[in-house]
Write an enzyme that holds these catalytic residues in place. Structure first.
Site, PDB file in Angstrom:
ATOM      1  N   ARG A 170      -5.223  -1.311  -1.300  1.00 30.28           N
ATOM      2  CA  ARG A 170      -6.248  -1.138  -2.337  1.00 30.28           C
ATOM      3  C   ARG A 170      -7.611  -0.812  -1.736  1.00 30.28           C
ATOM      4  O   ARG A 170      -8.648  -1.198  -2.260  1.00 30.28           O
ATOM      5  CB  ARG A 170      -6.343  -2.405  -3.191  1.00 30.28           C
ATOM      6  CG  ARG A 170      -5.315  -2.417  -4.237  1.00 30.28           C
ATOM      7  CD  ARG A 170      -5.490  -3.458  -5.300  1.00 30.28           C
ATOM      8  NE  ARG A 170      -4.141  -3.753  -5.730  1.00 30.28           N
ATOM      9  CZ  ARG A 170      -3.558  -4.934  -5.610  1.00 30.28           C
ATOM     10  NH1 ARG A 170      -4.241  -5.968  -5.157  1.00 30.28           N
ATOM     11  NH2 ARG A 170      -2.314  -5.084  -5.973  1.00 30.28           N
ATOM     12  N   ASP A 329       2.313   0.744   2.855  1.00 33.62           N
ATOM     13  CA  ASP A 329       2.144   1.776   1.821  1.00 33.62           C
ATOM     14  C   ASP A 329       1.439   3.008   2.386  1.00 33.62           C
ATOM     15  O   ASP A 329       0.903   2.980   3.497  1.00 33.62           O
ATOM     16  CB  ASP A 329       1.342   1.207   0.649  1.00 33.62           C
ATOM     17  CG  ASP A 329       2.115   0.123  -0.077  1.00 33.62           C
ATOM     18  OD1 ASP A 329       3.349   0.243  -0.179  1.00 33.62           O
ATOM     19  OD2 ASP A 329       1.475  -0.854  -0.533  1.00 33.62           O
ATOM     20  N   LYS A 373       9.045  -2.288  -6.429  1.00 34.10           N
ATOM     21  CA  LYS A 373       9.588  -2.686  -5.122  1.00 34.10           C
ATOM     22  C   LYS A 373      11.086  -2.401  -5.046  1.00 34.10           C
ATOM     23  O   LYS A 373      11.838  -2.777  -5.932  1.00 34.10           O
ATOM     24  CB  LYS A 373       9.351  -4.175  -4.903  1.00 34.10           C
ATOM     25  CG  LYS A 373       7.892  -4.530  -4.808  1.00 34.10           C
ATOM     26  CD  LYS A 373       7.691  -6.011  -4.662  1.00 34.10           C
ATOM     27  CE  LYS A 373       6.223  -6.341  -4.794  1.00 34.10           C
ATOM     28  NZ  LYS A 373       5.701  -6.077  -6.168  1.00 34.10           N
TER      29      LYS A 373
END
Ligand code: SF4
Length: 427
Positions: A170, A329, A373
């Site tokens: 993030r 990620d 996920k």
């Protein structure tokens, strides 16, 4: 057990060996030690009173946020110096004095240092990277809320963290203003939740929810708990690792009012588990919060099976259940942290069967774009045949397992009814 060669299995067996004796390939586990580390206060903070050092507000106020401050405690490499210079306007630099005291001032490959000090690689962008790799923004019906799964939501209540992890997913959000959700936005969130009664689980995250003052956090928890359909509250936090002083008796007493409340702690490396962290986790466990850990798989930091094994075993000792290992990620500027997926699967291979089942987390890839996920694990199913399957165990030995026979039987209807019902049951 019969030899598999008698069955309809397509698995090639050698000679007359019994399946239970056949070893596909031996699985060995690296035997290396991870040295424990202790807090070593750099000279800069030698004079600080114990009372101040143990005060989380003091720690937050004295975070290292500039190149000059970092140079006072670490021998920075040219890559780190450039990385810090370029972090302005990107993901901010911030490290608590406590977390900095765990860093090796000489070795740039120190795992604590690599997580927290930017390197020049952060400005090298890869074509696969994305600003919002999990597609959270497009699943956000009101600011601060992400609704991606049917029965649970993610509530981002602050953009502040004690330490900014260089691999943060993030990074588009955190550290930019260091402020919490506005009252107006929170009212919007509550309104949305009141109209979505299928939501039974709210995960508070950010940023780090435990950086809010107790009063503000309590207001948020209390108002969520007042919604009758919200069964479960969860907090995702890295504070017990980067700012363990925040886990005070007062915080635990307040949180206890909002059970069932689960706490997911973001651990990365066994060197993070210090005496101070043990105490913090012990307070939380004694407060009755189920504790789980979430770990991002990071190249050059924790991508070796012996490091992960040490981490998961140490976590159980402090009553934290290893829960997830995340494949890193595709956030912008994080390519240098990514490992192959095969690395993650190999780590699970070296854990499953080689240590306590409770210590084995689920390895997941969070599907790019918001698919959720997806769990991955080594393939233990060797082959599937008629009536039997062949499995392999953690040592690479293979075993046959007979499937249940499916038979039909006729169940008589109550007296007076002529028809009979057919039902499939397992023999
Ligand atoms: S604590 Fe979590 S949200 Fe904060 S910088 Fe680290 S990974 Fe990102």
């Amino acid at each position: 057990m019969e030899p598999a060669s008698d069955s309809n299995l397509s698995f090639p067996l050698r000679g007359t060996e019994k399946v239970s004796q056949l070893v596909l390939f031996p699985i060995s586990v690296e035997q290396k030690k991870v040295e424990e580390i202790k807090e070593v206060r750099p000279p800069l903070w030698k004079e600080v009173l114990e009372r101040e050092w143990n005060d989380w507000r003091w720690q937050l106020r004295h975070r290292i946020t500039s190149l000059e401050q970092m140079k006072e405690i670490i021998e920075l490499t040219p890559e780190e110096i450039e990385g810090i210079k370029h972090s302005k306007g990107r993901l901010a630099l911030a490290v608590t004095p406590y977390f900095a005291s765990l860093m090796d001032p000489i070795n740039p490959n120190c795992p604590i240092r690599r997580q927290a000090i930017p390197r020049i690689e952060e400005i090298h962008l890869s074509k696969n990277e994305m600003v919002d790799p999990l597609g959270e923004d497009k699943h956000s019906p009101v600011p601060g809320l992400v609704h991606r799964y049917p029965d649970r939501v993610l509530l981002l209540i602050t953009d502040q963290c004690a330490v900014y992890c260089r691999y943060c997913t993030r990074r588009r959000l955190v550290g930019s203003h260091e402020r919490s959700i506005t009252q107006g936005n929170f009212e919007e969130v509550l309104k949305y939740l009141k109209n979505h009664r299928k939501v039974r689980d709210v995960l508070l995250s950010g940023g780090d929810p435990l950086l809010l003052e107790n009063e503000r956090l309590e207001e948020i928890l209390g108002r969520l708990r007042a919604l009758p359909h919200i069964e479960l509250l969860r907090i995702g936090t890295r504070v017990p690792v980067t700012l363990p002083q925040r886990i005070t008796g007062g915080l635990v007493r307040m949180l206890k009012k909002y059970h069932p409340l689960m706490i997911s702690i973001h651990f990365t490396h066994p060197k993070e588990i210090t005496e101070t962290v043990r105490r913090a986790c012990s307070e939380l466990a004694d407060g009755g919060f189920p504790l789980g850990s979430q770990t991002v798989l990071l190249k050059g930091i924790n991508d070796k099976p012996y490091i992960m094994k040490k981490l998961v075993q140490e976590l159980l000792k402090i009553r934290v259940r290893p829960y997830y290992i995340y494949q890193c990620d595709l956030a912008t500027g994080t390519e240098h942290f990514r490992t192959s997926v095969a690395t993650g699967i190999q780590i699970i291979e070296k854990l499953r069967g080689h240590t306590t089942g409770y210590a084995v987390p689920t390895y997941v890839v969070d599907a790019p774009g918001g698919g959720g996920k997806i769990p991955l694990q080594p393939d233990y199913l060797v082959t599937r045949g008629k009536g039997k399957i062949v499995l392999r165990n953690y040592e690479g030995k293979v075993f046959e397992y007979p499937e249940p026979n499916i038979i039909e039987f006729k169940k008589a209807r109550p007296v007076g009814e002529e028809k009979v019902a057919t039902k499939k049951v397992m023999a």
